[in-house]
Motif scaffolding. Structure first.
Motif, PDB file in Angstrom:
ATOM      1  N   PRO A  64       0.796  -1.223   0.000  1.00 36.00           N
ATOM      2  CA  PRO A  64       0.000   0.000   0.000  1.00 36.00           C
ATOM      3  C   PRO A  64       0.834   1.281   0.000  1.00 36.00           C
ATOM      4  O   PRO A  64       0.445   2.264  -0.611  1.00 36.00           O
ATOM      5  CB  PRO A  64      -0.860  -0.116   1.253  1.00 36.00           C
ATOM      6  CG  PRO A  64      -0.287  -1.215   2.054  1.00 36.00           C
ATOM      7  CD  PRO A  64       0.513  -2.073   1.142  1.00 36.00           C
ATOM      8  N   ARG A  96      -4.078  -2.558   1.041  1.00 35.01           N
ATOM      9  CA  ARG A  96      -4.364  -2.384  -0.386  1.00 35.01           C
ATOM     10  C   ARG A  96      -5.847  -2.205  -0.668  1.00 35.01           C
ATOM     11  O   ARG A  96      -6.229  -1.382  -1.488  1.00 35.01           O
ATOM     12  CB  ARG A  96      -3.854  -3.604  -1.178  1.00 35.01           C
ATOM     13  CG  ARG A  96      -2.366  -3.676  -1.334  1.00 35.01           C
ATOM     14  CD  ARG A  96      -1.956  -4.945  -2.069  1.00 35.01           C
ATOM     15  NE  ARG A  96      -2.591  -5.092  -3.368  1.00 35.01           N
ATOM     16  CZ  ARG A  96      -2.092  -4.646  -4.520  1.00 35.01           C
ATOM     17  NH1 ARG A  96      -0.941  -4.036  -4.537  1.00 35.01           N
ATOM     18  NH2 ARG A  96      -2.747  -4.828  -5.646  1.00 35.01           N
ATOM     19  N   PHE A 130      -4.197  -1.740  -9.419  1.00 36.75           N
ATOM     20  CA  PHE A 130      -4.784  -2.745  -8.547  1.00 36.75           C
ATOM     21  C   PHE A 130      -5.309  -3.975  -9.281  1.00 36.75           C
ATOM     22  O   PHE A 130      -5.969  -4.806  -8.690  1.00 36.75           O
ATOM     23  CB  PHE A 130      -5.907  -2.127  -7.705  1.00 36.75           C
ATOM     24  CG  PHE A 130      -5.398  -1.209  -6.653  1.00 36.75           C
ATOM     25  CD1 PHE A 130      -5.014  -1.668  -5.411  1.00 36.75           C
ATOM     26  CD2 PHE A 130      -5.281   0.152  -6.908  1.00 36.75           C
ATOM     27  CE1 PHE A 130      -4.537  -0.819  -4.453  1.00 36.75           C
ATOM     28  CE2 PHE A 130      -4.797   1.033  -5.943  1.00 36.75           C
ATOM     29  CZ  PHE A 130      -4.431   0.540  -4.710  1.00 36.75           C
TER      30      PHE A 130
END
Length: 131
Positions: A64, A96, A130
Motif C-alpha cells: 500500500p 491495499r 490494482f
C-alpha cells in the motif's frame, strides 16, 4: 511480501503438488507467511515460492505504501496544492483494499468537483495499479 499469480504463465508448466498448492494461494492478498502457513508445507512452501518466482509463475505485488506514493504523485502533479486533502485521505489507508476503495472515491470526487480529466486519469491509474 505478497505475490499474485502471473496472468500469462509460461506454457508447458507441470506443477508438483506442492507448487500447485502454493501457486493457488498466491492471490495478491496473502502475505508470504500466510501462504506458507495455509499451505501446510512448512519449509517446502518457501522452496516452492522461490521456484515459482524464478520461473515467472508468480509476481510480487506492491504494498500500500508504494501504491499510495504513485497515486499521490499523480494527484500532486495534476492538482498542485488542491491535492493535499485527497493526499491525506489516501495516506490514511492501511492496506491495499482500503487504498483502492479510497482512491476510487477520490477519483470520483475529483472528476465531479475539480477536474474531470484528472479524475478520469486517476480512476484509470487506480484500476491499472490494482489489477
Amino acid at each position: 511480501m505478497v505475490f499474485r499469480r502471473n496472468p500469462n504463465p509460461p506454457e508447458g508448466w507441470t506443477p508438483t503438488p506442492a507448487e500447485w498448492r502454493v501457486y493457488a494461494l498466491c492471490d495478491g492478498r496473502r502475505t508470504e507467511e500466510e501462504v506458507v502457513r495455509e499451505s501446510g508445507l512448512g519449509e517446502e512452501a518457501y522452496q516452492a515460492l522461490a521456484s515459482l518466482l524464478k520461473r515467472g509463475l508468480i509476481l510480487p505485488v506492491e504494498g500500500p505504501k508504494e501504491l499510495c506514493a504513485k497515486l499521490v504523485e499523480l494527484l500532486r502533479s495534476r492538482l498542485g496544492p488542491r491535492a493535499e486533502p485527497f493526499v491525506a485521505r489516501l495516506k490514511g489507508c492501511e492496506n491495499r483494499e482500503a487504498l483502492e476503495e479510497e482512491a476510487l472515491r477520490v477519483a470520483l470526487k475529483v472528476k465531479l468537483t475539480l477536474d474531470k480529466k484528472t479524475g478520469e486519469e486517476l480512476e484509470k491509474a487506480v484500476r491499472a495499479l490494482f489489477r
